[in-house]
Scaffold this active site. Sequence first.
Site, PDB file in Angstrom:
ATOM      1  N   SER A 167       0.829  -1.196   0.000  1.00 46.39           N
ATOM      2  CA  SER A 167       0.000   0.000   0.000  1.00 46.39           C
ATOM      3  C   SER A 167       0.877   1.266   0.000  1.00 46.39           C
ATOM      4  CB  SER A 167      -0.964  -0.046   1.188  1.00 46.39           C
ATOM      5  OG  SER A 167      -1.948   0.945   1.083  1.00 46.39           O
ATOM      6  N   ASP A 262     -10.580  -3.567  -4.820  1.00 48.66           N
ATOM      7  CA  ASP A 262      -9.681  -2.580  -4.212  1.00 48.66           C
ATOM      8  C   ASP A 262      -9.751  -1.287  -5.004  1.00 48.66           C
ATOM      9  OD1 ASP A 262      -7.561  -1.192  -3.057  1.00 48.66           O
ATOM     10  OD2 ASP A 262      -6.036  -2.680  -3.542  1.00 48.66           O
ATOM     11  N   HIS A 292      -8.100  -4.967  -0.323  1.00 45.71           N
ATOM     12  CA  HIS A 292      -6.860  -4.275   0.036  1.00 45.71           C
ATOM     13  C   HIS A 292      -6.414  -4.686   1.439  1.00 45.71           C
ATOM     14  CE1 HIS A 292      -4.006  -0.947  -0.557  1.00 45.71           C
ATOM     15  NE2 HIS A 292      -4.095  -0.789   0.754  1.00 45.71           N
TER      16      HIS A 292
END
Length: 320
Positions: A167, A262, A292
Amino acid sequence: MTDAPNDTRMDPEMAAFQAMMEARARDFPPIRLERPFDAARASNDALNLTLAGGPEMAESRELWLPVRGRRLACRLHRPTAAPGPLPVLVYLHGGGWVWNSIDTHDRTMREYAAASGCAVLGPDYALSPEAVFPQALEECAGVMRVLAACGEEWGLDGSRLVLGGDSAGANLALGAALLLREQAPELRLHGLLLNYGVYDCRFDTPSYHEFAEGYGLTRERMRFYWDCYAPQQADRYSPFASPLRADLRGLPPVHMTLTELDVLASENRAMAARLREADVAVSEVAFPGTVHGFLRAAGHVSAAGRAFAEAGAWLRRVAA
């Protein structure tokens, strides 16, 4: 926009994990997107620490590296007591540049160490909004310089470095690789491990529209994170903040872990395509039905275990 609880694409194990975490979250104060962050960080960390555990290591210790005028705390995991310096994965935790730590991602680092045979080092880089772009980015690049120069002191092979993250951590990993390509071309990275990363500051991609709400990471949260990390709008268009806008030529081999459900899915697919256009060797593995952050579901969602195994095999190849 699809309603996540009724989305038939959701992996059943993923759905069960999401429900479990929602139930656990009720035991902690709500995580509010507002400043100051002390209370929200405490709740976020406490919730994530309910997922602690993972493979036993031959050695786990804290290192304090001299980086940009301060002593930066790092967590080191060595999966084996074998003699000789080990190749190193430097792993940058996700959390929107705002929260999480080497504690919340301790299991992720252990899983990579066990799967690859590499030592894994996680820096506790400075968080936003207290530290804004490019402080965390420069700290992460600084850690790579220290390891390249002094890794042998800790039994680490500074000539076999891989940089990775998930991320916002994947954003920092790719940004730091681009920064090092300019500032320290003699420092050769063996690879980049990029998990469902943030690669652009746009909020109008197809996946941002389709998964804007209900899948964990929302469009509202991403706007908030960008406001914290790069409050100056012009900074967001820097290739070091939005690497989808960068010249990607000359980067080392890349392994990408991709999620389906996501908000960042579109920019991850776009990044894979851009890397290939730049003649970068790309290995990508997509995990249908996942959301995610699914790597934190190790031990609960079998897709997470498969993702660690795939990345571990890739790490053994590139760090050899």
